[in-house]
Design a protein around this motif. Sequence first.
Motif, PDB file in Angstrom:
ATOM      1  N   VAL A  34       0.848  -1.191   0.000  1.00 23.54           N
ATOM      2  CA  VAL A  34       0.000   0.000   0.000  1.00 23.54           C
ATOM      3  C   VAL A  34       0.882   1.240   0.000  1.00 23.54           C
ATOM      4  O   VAL A  34       1.926   1.272   0.649  1.00 23.54           O
ATOM      5  N   LEU A  35       0.453   2.221  -0.774  1.00 21.29           N
ATOM      6  CA  LEU A  35       1.121   3.505  -0.835  1.00 21.29           C
ATOM      7  C   LEU A  35       0.161   4.530  -0.238  1.00 21.29           C
ATOM      8  O   LEU A  35      -0.973   4.664  -0.695  1.00 21.29           O
ATOM      9  N   LEU A  36       0.594   5.217   0.806  1.00 19.76           N
ATOM     10  CA  LEU A  36      -0.230   6.198   1.512  1.00 19.76           C
ATOM     11  C   LEU A  36       0.317   7.584   1.197  1.00 19.76           C
ATOM     12  O   LEU A  36       1.461   7.890   1.535  1.00 19.76           O
ATOM     13  N   VAL A  37      -0.492   8.398   0.521  1.00 17.20           N
ATOM     14  CA  VAL A  37      -0.048   9.687   0.012  1.00 17.20           C
ATOM     15  C   VAL A  37      -0.893  10.790   0.628  1.00 17.20           C
ATOM     16  O   VAL A  37      -2.125  10.753   0.527  1.00 17.20           O
ATOM     17  N   HIS A  89      -4.123  16.421   6.397  1.00 16.63           N
ATOM     18  CA  HIS A  89      -4.296  15.329   5.431  1.00 16.63           C
ATOM     19  C   HIS A  89      -3.631  14.052   5.941  1.00 16.63           C
ATOM     20  O   HIS A  89      -4.215  12.971   5.897  1.00 16.63           O
ATOM     21  N   LEU A  90      -2.419  14.179   6.431  1.00 18.24           N
ATOM     22  CA  LEU A  90      -1.706  13.033   6.988  1.00 18.24           C
ATOM     23  C   LEU A  90      -2.414  12.524   8.236  1.00 18.24           C
ATOM     24  O   LEU A  90      -2.564  11.310   8.426  1.00 18.24           O
ATOM     25  N   ALA A  91      -2.886  13.443   9.063  1.00 18.38           N
ATOM     26  CA  ALA A  91      -3.596  13.062  10.290  1.00 18.38           C
ATOM     27  C   ALA A  91      -4.861  12.258   9.984  1.00 18.38           C
ATOM     28  O   ALA A  91      -5.263  11.405  10.777  1.00 18.38           O
ATOM     29  N   GLY A 103      -2.622  18.408  -3.155  1.00 20.72           N
ATOM     30  CA  GLY A 103      -2.069  18.413  -4.500  1.00 20.72           C
ATOM     31  C   GLY A 103      -1.071  17.319  -4.824  1.00 20.72           C
ATOM     32  O   GLY A 103      -0.970  16.901  -5.970  1.00 20.72           O
ATOM     33  N   VAL A 104      -0.346  16.838  -3.860  1.00 14.44           N
ATOM     34  CA  VAL A 104       0.642  15.793  -4.108  1.00 14.44           C
ATOM     35  C   VAL A 104      -0.006  14.503  -4.623  1.00 14.44           C
ATOM     36  O   VAL A 104       0.636  13.693  -5.285  1.00 14.44           O
ATOM     37  N   ALA A 105      -1.288  14.302  -4.375  1.00 17.08           N
ATOM     38  CA  ALA A 105      -1.970  13.054  -4.736  1.00 17.08           C
ATOM     39  C   ALA A 105      -2.113  12.853  -6.240  1.00 17.08           C
ATOM     40  O   ALA A 105      -2.058  11.715  -6.727  1.00 17.08           O
ATOM     41  N   LEU A 106      -2.332  13.918  -6.992  1.00 14.47           N
ATOM     42  CA  LEU A 106      -2.694  13.785  -8.403  1.00 14.47           C
ATOM     43  C   LEU A 106      -1.725  12.928  -9.226  1.00 14.47           C
ATOM     44  O   LEU A 106      -2.165  11.970  -9.871  1.00 14.47           O
ATOM     45  N   PRO A 107      -0.430  13.202  -9.254  1.00 11.98           N
ATOM     46  CA  PRO A 107       0.435  12.362 -10.093  1.00 11.98           C
ATOM     47  C   PRO A 107       0.472  10.900  -9.639  1.00 11.98           C
ATOM     48  O   PRO A 107       0.601   9.994 -10.470  1.00 11.98           O
ATOM     49  N   PHE A 108       0.308  10.656  -8.352  1.00  7.40           N
ATOM     50  CA  PHE A 108       0.306   9.276  -7.867  1.00  7.40           C
ATOM     51  C   PHE A 108      -0.941   8.537  -8.344  1.00  7.40           C
ATOM     52  O   PHE A 108      -0.882   7.356  -8.669  1.00  7.40           O
ATOM     53  N   PHE A 109      -2.069   9.219  -8.418  1.00  8.39           N
ATOM     54  CA  PHE A 109      -3.302   8.594  -8.903  1.00  8.39           C
ATOM     55  C   PHE A 109      -3.244   8.355 -10.406  1.00  8.39           C
ATOM     56  O   PHE A 109      -3.669   7.306 -10.886  1.00  8.39           O
TER      57      PHE A 109
END
Length: 162
Positions: free
Chosen positions: A15-18, A24-26, A99-105
């Motif tokens: 699993v990759l948690l982004v 967001h992390l919390a 915003g960091v999520a988009l390229p990972f998705f």
Amino acid sequence: MAARTSSSLPEGRRVLLVGSSGGHLAQLWPLRNAWEGAQRTWVTFQTPEAEALLAEEDRVVWAFHPTTRNIPNLLRNTRLAWQVLRRSRPDVIVSTGAGVALPFFVFGRLRRATTVFVEVYDRIETPTLTGRLVRPFASLMMVQWPEQQRLYRDALVIGPLL
């Protein structure tokens, strides 16, 4: 009361948690019942809070920030996403944004990983920009309030995480 998940990823799944650091992390952390038996990699921003929360985790990748209206960091995080996905080969990618999520998705879907987006708890009237951007690439949308279901058809209500 935080939501609890009754199912978890089978042992050996990746699993990759982004998520951005801070809230967001919390909001990813309370989902640990679902991923604690899995091989996991975290992607977040290197802040004192994130370092403290993830101190016991084996695999943490620091993303570039800020991401809001920052094209150079979007490009850096796009390259980072490609590298991390090639190396970690996740079965599942889970994110609360931002915003960091988009390229990972985007790359995650291309690699046929299951992509799960959890909308943040404080956006009830309108969807987040990240939610709107990742929606076409999300295998599953989760929301924390029943009122958020009207923002994302077929979203699963999981209850508040904080």
